[in-house]
Enzyme design. Sequence first.
Site, PDB file in Angstrom:
ATOM      1  N   SER A 293       1.209  -1.320   0.276  1.00  0.00           N
ATOM      2  CA  SER A 293      -0.250   0.159  -0.269  1.00  0.00           C
ATOM      3  C   SER A 293       0.587   0.873   0.479  1.00  0.00           C
ATOM      4  O   SER A 293       1.298   1.551  -1.049  1.00  0.00           O
ATOM      5  CB  SER A 293      -0.961  -0.229   1.370  1.00  0.00           C
ATOM      6  OG  SER A 293      -1.586   0.929   1.439  1.00  0.00           O
TER       7      SER A 293
ATOM      8  N   HIS B 190      -3.374  -0.826  -4.863  1.00  0.00           N
ATOM      9  CA  HIS B 190      -3.957  -1.487  -4.526  1.00  0.00           C
ATOM     10  C   HIS B 190      -4.855   0.606  -4.898  1.00  0.00           C
ATOM     11  O   HIS B 190      -4.293   1.545  -4.761  1.00  0.00           O
ATOM     12  CB  HIS B 190      -4.813  -1.889  -3.783  1.00  0.00           C
ATOM     13  CG  HIS B 190      -4.451  -1.271  -2.466  1.00  0.00           C
ATOM     14  ND1 HIS B 190      -4.882  -0.311  -1.583  1.00  0.00           N
ATOM     15  CD2 HIS B 190      -3.776  -1.672  -1.837  1.00  0.00           C
ATOM     16  CE1 HIS B 190      -4.493  -0.239  -0.861  1.00  0.00           C
ATOM     17  NE2 HIS B 190      -3.840  -0.686  -0.443  1.00  0.00           N
TER      18      HIS B 190
END
Length: 244
Positions: free
Chosen positions: A124, A147
Amino acid sequence: MEKKEYIPFGSEEQQEEKQEQVAANIQQLGQTNIPQMAQDTTIHCLTIIGQIEGHIQLPPQNKATKYEHVIPQIVAIEQNPNIEGLLVILNTVGGDVEAGLAIAEMLASLSKPTVSIVLGGGHSIGVPIAVSCDYSFITETATMTIHPVRLTGLVIGVPQTFEYLDKMQERVVRFVTKHSKISEDKFKELMFSKGNLTRDIGTNVVGPDAVQYGLIDEVGGVAQALQKLRQLIEWKKEGGTMLQ
C-alpha cells in the site's frame, strides 16, 4: 591517593544501563536504536514496520510506525555530520496515506545517500516509501500490494469526496512513477487489476516481478543493500550529486 575502581567495558553496570536505555527508547519511540549498528558507523538504519500511523492513534496492540517519531529522526539524520548514509528497512502493511507520503517526500529530499530494502512486505503506502530512496532492493520472497486509495469509516457520497480520493490517488501515482522506472500506465494497470486479489482491486507483486516492472531497482538482501549504500557514499565523496 585513593584508587578509583575500574569498571571494564561490558560490565554488569554498563549492561544494565544499556538495557534501561533500550527499554526507554521502546517506550518513548516504539523502537530501539538498532543494536546491530556499531557506534562508530557512518550509516544510520531507519525501520518502517507494521502499520504507518497517521493523525489517528492506533490501538496499543498494533505494531505501528508513528510518523511524528520518524519525521524528527529524518531531520536529525540530515543535520548530523557523522551520518553519511541511510538504510531504510521496510516490512509494513501500509497505513495512513498522507503520513506515508510525508515520510516518502522527506526521504526523497535528503541530501545524503539513501537505500531502501523491502523485507517481508512493503504494501500500500509502503510502495512510495520504498521507491523514495536513491536505490531500492527487495528480497526474493517479499511482496508489495498495489491498490487504489481507500478511506476508512464514514464516506459521504458526494462528488467532492470522490474528487478528493482521486486527487490523493494521483499524488501517489505521480510520486511512485517519478521515483522509479515504472510507467504511469503500468502502475495504474496494476492498481486497478481485477481478479489478482481475492476480495479487492489491485495486484500483489513478488520481489522479482517488482524489479521486472521497474518498481524496484534490484532483488537482494541486507548485505547487497549495505554494499550499494557504501558505494553511493564513496561516489558522493568523490563529487557525485544525489539525484532521484
